[in-house]
Scaffold this active site. Structure first.
Site, PDB file in Angstrom:
ATOM      1  CB  CYS A   1       4.912  -1.053  -4.368  1.00 29.09           C
ATOM      2  SG  CYS A   1       5.403   0.919  -4.069  1.00 29.09           S
TER       3      CYS A   1
ATOM      4  CG  ASP B   1      14.260   8.919   5.379  1.00 29.71           C
ATOM      5  OD1 ASP B   1      13.956   9.121   4.282  1.00 29.71           O
ATOM      6  OD2 ASP B   1      14.027   8.042   6.318  1.00 29.71           O
TER       7      ASP B   1
ATOM      8  CE1 TYR C   1      13.631  12.823   7.687  1.00 32.04           C
ATOM      9  CE2 TYR C   1      14.578  12.886   9.983  1.00 32.04           C
ATOM     10  CZ  TYR C   1      13.565  12.460   9.307  1.00 32.04           C
ATOM     11  OH  TYR C   1      12.581  11.768   9.543  1.00 32.04           O
TER      12      TYR C   1
ATOM     13  CD  GLU D   1      11.682  12.611  13.067  1.00 36.40           C
ATOM     14  OE1 GLU D   1      12.627  12.131  12.398  1.00 36.40           O
ATOM     15  OE2 GLU D   1      10.678  12.167  12.771  1.00 36.40           O
TER      16      GLU D   1
END
Length: 350
Positions: free
Chosen positions: A206, A144, A126, A43
């Site tokens: 989607c 994010d 985040y 991360e």
DNA sequence: AATTCGGGGGC
DNA sequence: GCCCCAGAATT
């Protein structure tokens, strides 16, 4: 009322991206969780950085320092050299600070709560949410760039970033499920990275195409709106590249704070409109034909390169001559590496 | 709220 | 060339 998170998780079960540090949905359902140290490392590296760029660095760091204790005990210069080329070098400095804080304050075990993680160096909102959710399966909400874009489109929000971040965060929090929060956090980001992309979103395939307000309005491709950014200026500088008769290069470690902080670099001028001449020692410095060009986040840089062959007993006012056994050009940040590649053509081995 | 932090890939 | 990227720290 349809369960959007469940529908996204069903999509993720089939379409989860492959990442070396990731534990996939099937293993996670079997109760397997990833190593928090590996998740945290990924991360930090992924901040404003693509998966493709991170992959090799993550592998290298885990091989060099397999545990947070190993990293905490590492030499600063070795960590900075290993990070060279990845950018945003404050991340590397904070990486070490964080590892040492985990050892000193948490007995070498990463905390699992958002609040505790947020206190550690280099971990912001985040990353605290990501580590807590992904490594510990806690129901935290990651926000994010992917999540911002997905939420702006799902709710057809036209207010520009970064001002709209709070509203987008609220929308994201409302969708975060109590079940499988670690998978869900990665699922929203995978959706943004592979389907709900900045340009040419693949709305037709989607999993959220039906509830998506922007798709209904036909505005998906123009969201999220962002406040316009001003164009990048150009700065100029002079660098002095000296090579000693034994092959050593004259380098200096840059100050901790500021651009390329803590990294190796060539001695030289400040960077601005008209750089001053300030060679590290008196000599007949010769200008190189080519200049090194490099673009940072907020300015373009053009470096004029001066070169000199130094005597074995040269005593520079700034910097240190580093012999090949302690210096590799791979330890240079990219701007300085470009200078090396140009100067090396002239200052060849004897 | 704005600015300062790298570097590379896509278009 | 511009935009984007699993942002954080500083001012």
């Amino acid at each position: 009322m349809r369960d959007l998170s469940a529908e996204l998780l069903a999509w993720y079960d089939v379409h989860a991206r492959e990442m070396p540090w990731r534990v996939g949905p099937s293993d996670r359902k079997a109760g397997v969780l990833p190593d928090p140290y590996a998740v945290w490392m990924s991360e930090i590296m992924l901040q404003q950085t693509t998966v493709a760029a991170v992959r090799d660095y993550h592998r290298k760091f885990l091989a060099l320092w397999p545990t947070v204790g190993d990293l905490a005990a590492a030499d600063d210069a070795d960590v900075m050299a290993a990070w060279a080329g990845l950018g945003y070098y404050a991340r590397a400095r904070n990486l070490l600070k964080c590892a040492r804080a985990v050892v000193a304050e948490h007995d070498g075990v990463f905390p699992d709560s958002y609040e505790q993680l947020l206190k550690l160096p280099g971990i912001g909102p985040y990353t605290a949410a990501a580590v807590s959710a992904i490594a510990f399966d806690r129901p935290e909400t990651v926000v994010d760039g992917n999540v911002e874009r997905v939420m702006a489109r799902l709710h057809d929000i036209h207010a520009p970033l970064p001002g709209s971040k709070g509203e987008l965060t609220t929308k994201a929090q409302a969708l975060t499920p109590q079940s499988r929060p670690g998978d869900y956090a990665q699922a929203v980001m995978d959706l943004g990275a592979t389907i709900c992309t900045p340009r040419n979103p693949a709305c037709g395939i989607c999993p959220w195409r039906d509830p998506c307000a922007a798709r209904l309005a036909g505005t998906a491709a123009e969201l999220p709106k962002k406040t316009p950014k001003k164009k990048t200026p150009t700065r100029f500088g002079i660098v002095y590249v000296a090579r000693r008769t034994d092959g050593a290069w004259l380098l200096e470690t840059r100050p901790e704070k500021g651009l390329l902080g803590g990294m190796l670099g060539w001695p030289g001028s400040e960077w601005g409109d008209e750089p001053e001449e300030n060679p590290p020692y008196e000599a007949d410095w010769q200008p190189l034909n080519a200049e090194a060009r490099h673009t940072f986040t907020h300015f373009h840089l053009r470096l004029k390169i001066m070169v000199d062959y130094a005597d074995i007993d040269a005593t520079p006012l700034r910097g240190t001559f580093l012999t090949p056994d302690v210096f590799s050009p791979t330890a240079l940040p990219t701007a300085m590496r470009k200078v090396f590649d140009l100067a090396h053509m002239t200052l060849r081995d004897n």
